[in-house]
Design a protein around this motif. Structure first.
Motif, PDB file in Angstrom:
ATOM      1  N   UNK A  60      50.831  16.812 107.484  1.00  0.00           N
ATOM      2  CA  UNK A  60      50.658  15.370 107.253  1.00  0.00           C
ATOM      3  C   UNK A  60      50.496  15.027 105.778  1.00  0.00           C
ATOM      4  N   UNK A  61      49.669  15.803 105.085  1.00  0.00           N
ATOM      5  CA  UNK A  61      49.361  15.463 103.692  1.00  0.00           C
ATOM      6  C   UNK A  61      50.485  15.857 102.733  1.00  0.00           C
ATOM      7  N   UNK A  62      51.458  16.603 103.215  1.00  0.00           N
ATOM      8  CA  UNK A  62      52.673  16.831 102.422  1.00  0.00           C
ATOM      9  C   UNK A  62      53.645  15.662 102.598  1.00  0.00           C
ATOM     10  N   UNK A  63      53.655  15.103 103.811  1.00  0.00           N
ATOM     11  CA  UNK A  63      54.596  14.013 104.081  1.00  0.00           C
ATOM     12  C   UNK A  63      54.177  12.697 103.430  1.00  0.00           C
ATOM     13  N   UNK A  64      52.868  12.462 103.310  1.00  0.00           N
ATOM     14  CA  UNK A  64      52.399  11.147 102.877  1.00  0.00           C
ATOM     15  C   UNK A  64      51.355  11.251 101.767  1.00  0.00           C
ATOM     16  N   UNK A  65      51.444  10.349 100.818  1.00  0.00           N
ATOM     17  CA  UNK A  65      50.409  10.201  99.797  1.00  0.00           C
ATOM     18  C   UNK A  65      49.141   9.656 100.462  1.00  0.00           C
ATOM     19  N   UNK A 106      57.335  10.993 101.991  1.00  0.00           N
ATOM     20  CA  UNK A 106      57.989  11.767 100.933  1.00  0.00           C
ATOM     21  C   UNK A 106      59.331  12.327 101.378  1.00  0.00           C
ATOM     22  N   UNK A 107      59.711  12.060 102.635  1.00  0.00           N
ATOM     23  CA  UNK A 107      60.949  12.608 103.191  1.00  0.00           C
ATOM     24  C   UNK A 107      62.162  11.828 102.721  1.00  0.00           C
ATOM     25  N   UNK A 108      63.295  12.522 102.683  1.00  0.00           N
ATOM     26  CA  UNK A 108      64.584  11.896 102.409  1.00  0.00           C
ATOM     27  C   UNK A 108      64.824  10.822 103.469  1.00  0.00           C
ATOM     28  N   UNK A 109      65.107   9.613 103.027  1.00  0.00           N
ATOM     29  CA  UNK A 109      65.256   8.487 103.958  1.00  0.00           C
ATOM     30  C   UNK A 109      66.423   8.650 104.931  1.00  0.00           C
ATOM     31  N   UNK A 110      67.460   9.387 104.552  1.00  0.00           N
ATOM     32  CA  UNK A 110      68.722   9.346 105.287  1.00  0.00           C
ATOM     33  C   UNK A 110      69.168  10.659 105.907  1.00  0.00           C
ATOM     34  N   UNK A 111      68.349  11.687 105.829  1.00  0.00           N
ATOM     35  CA  UNK A 111      68.762  12.989 106.342  1.00  0.00           C
ATOM     36  C   UNK A 111      68.465  13.106 107.836  1.00  0.00           C
TER      37      UNK A 111
END
Length: 418
Positions: free
Chosen positions: A138-143, A183-188
């Motif tokens: 979770x804490x890698x995906x979101x600030x 933090x993820x690529x929006x379109x992948x």
């Protein structure tokens, strides 16, 4: 390759179609009403199901989409005065589609929106930290500040003094911003962090983007209500495209779908952040993935030997894949078996003389071309279908990023008649 016939906007019902003809349909309605309520990979553009529904059914008929996705077919059917059933094993699909096709009264919607905005605008005065879900990485995906903003947005929606249908509409608005502020690529197709993108997400982005989506989606819903759709939409929780056991024989007037591509989109992984925030998952996605047609979740004992299907053409391709990758070969054979089960079930529930229209693309498996439409075309007559027509729709917009050599540039459209 012959040049495609270009059609912009709504497709004429009487458009002549020859076998193997290629069209390039340019959509104007992808943001019409609630069609853009949430991004969804490989979804229909509205004009295509609208045309097929008008061409092969009449008002009051029952339309079935056994791989509903984001509910485009069902919304268009309702607007055209047809009743419809939307089937999907994916809970997220059912959630988005239900919100997209549930028509909300304007007065209640505006009242809820105003209450929601009042609460959201109080965020800066709050030190709200409750309601942040636990899930892997979770804490890698979101600030940290985005986690707080998202938790507050969800909390305010749940606190609304309105019906659950209204709350679900705003929860879909909430879901629609989650990937964008992660933090993820929006379109992948896969939910991954790409450091090369150097994605910037600032404080306040979740709040501001959510408010924008609420405004746009509310306008779309009001427009939809004003269009006065006349068809009912039924989205059951317990049906599977391979087993439509709740539907009686000879009851459906038209079936229309775009099934999953073999080996192309892992829907639970694509939507995993949304699944976590909506409470549809909290850890491993394996169980959700196993439910899908085309799943890659298989065990080694299943692919120790080569598996055959009822399609001779598919078997030749699968044999070539098996020499390179037995696991992928088994996934391919299981996909064909699952789709044959779907064809049989749709044949059972269709009325005699009615049609099943399947929109499907080819793709590559270990560099080998996997032509799903050819295999379906071969299998269909053995079930009882007449292959009435097959033609091609070019694809120009890709919501998802895939390598150029693997990109699906054409959808093949099979019109199967019972």
């Amino acid at each position: 390759m012959t040049e495609a016939l270009k059609v912009t906007g709504s497709i004429p019902v009487d458009l002549p179609v020859a076998n193997n003809q290629r069209f390039l349909f340019l959509s104007k309605d992808q943001r019409l009403y609630t069609h853009s309520i949430h991004k969804y990979p490989a979804k229909f553009f509205p004009e295509l199901p609208r045309w097929i529904i008008e061409k092969y059914s009449k008002q009051g008929d029952l339309v079935l989409d056994p791989f509903m996705g984001s509910g485009t077919t069902n919304l268009e059917a309702s607007l055209l005065g047809r009743n419809s059933i939307g089937v999907d094993v994916d809970k997220f699909s059912r959630f988005v589609s239900t919100a997209k096709t549930t028509f909300l009264e304007e007065k209640a919607l505006i009242s809820a929106k105003n209450q929601l905005l009042d609460l959201i605008n109080q965020y800066e005065t709050k030190s709200f930290v409750n309601g942040i879900p636990e899930f892997p990485y979770r804490d890698n995906w979101f600030k940290p500040y985005i986690l707080k903003e998202l938790a507050y947005i969800k909390f305010t929606i749940q606190e609304l003094d309105h019906s659950q249908e209204v709350k679900n509409f705003f929860l879909v608005c909430f879901s629609s911003v989650i990937r964008a502020v992660s933090q993820a690529d929006n379109n992948c197709t896969r939910t991954v962090i790409r450091k090369k993108l150097n994605k910037k997400v600032s404080k306040g982005d979740a709040i501001s983007l959510f408010l924008k989506r609420v405004e746009n989606n509310t306008k779309g819903m009001i427009g939809l209500a004003q269009a006065k759709p006349k068809g009912d939409v039924y989205i059951p929780d317990d049906l599977d495209a391979r087993n439509l056991n709740a539907l009686v024989d000879d009851s459906v007037d038209l079936a229309l779908t775009s099934p999953p591509y073999m080996n192309a989109v892992d829907y639970p992984r694509t939507h995993q952040l949304e699944l976590y925030w909506l409470g549809f998952a909290s850890g491993s996605l394996k169980e959700l993935k196993q439910q899908h047609v085309g799943t890659e979740v298989v065990v080694a004992k299943d692919y120790k030997k080569l598996h055959k299907t009822t399609s001779k053409q598919a078997n030749k391709t699968i044999e070539s894949i098996y020499e390179l990758d037995p696991r992928r070969a088994y996934i391919a054979s299981k996909y064909i078996d699952d789709m044959e089960s779907n064809l049989r079930e749709v044949y059972r529930v269709l009325k005699p003389g009615k049609r099943y229209v399947v929109v499907i693309g080819n793709n590559l498996v270990r560099g080998i071309r996997f032509e799903s439409w050819r295999y379906f075309k071969e299998i269909a007559p053995s079930i009882g279908f007449e292959v009435e027509k097959n033609f091609i729709s070019g694809i120009i917009n890709h919501f998802i990023k895939v390598p150029r050599e693997e990109r699906i540039n054409d959808d093949h459209i099979l019109v199967l008649k019972k």
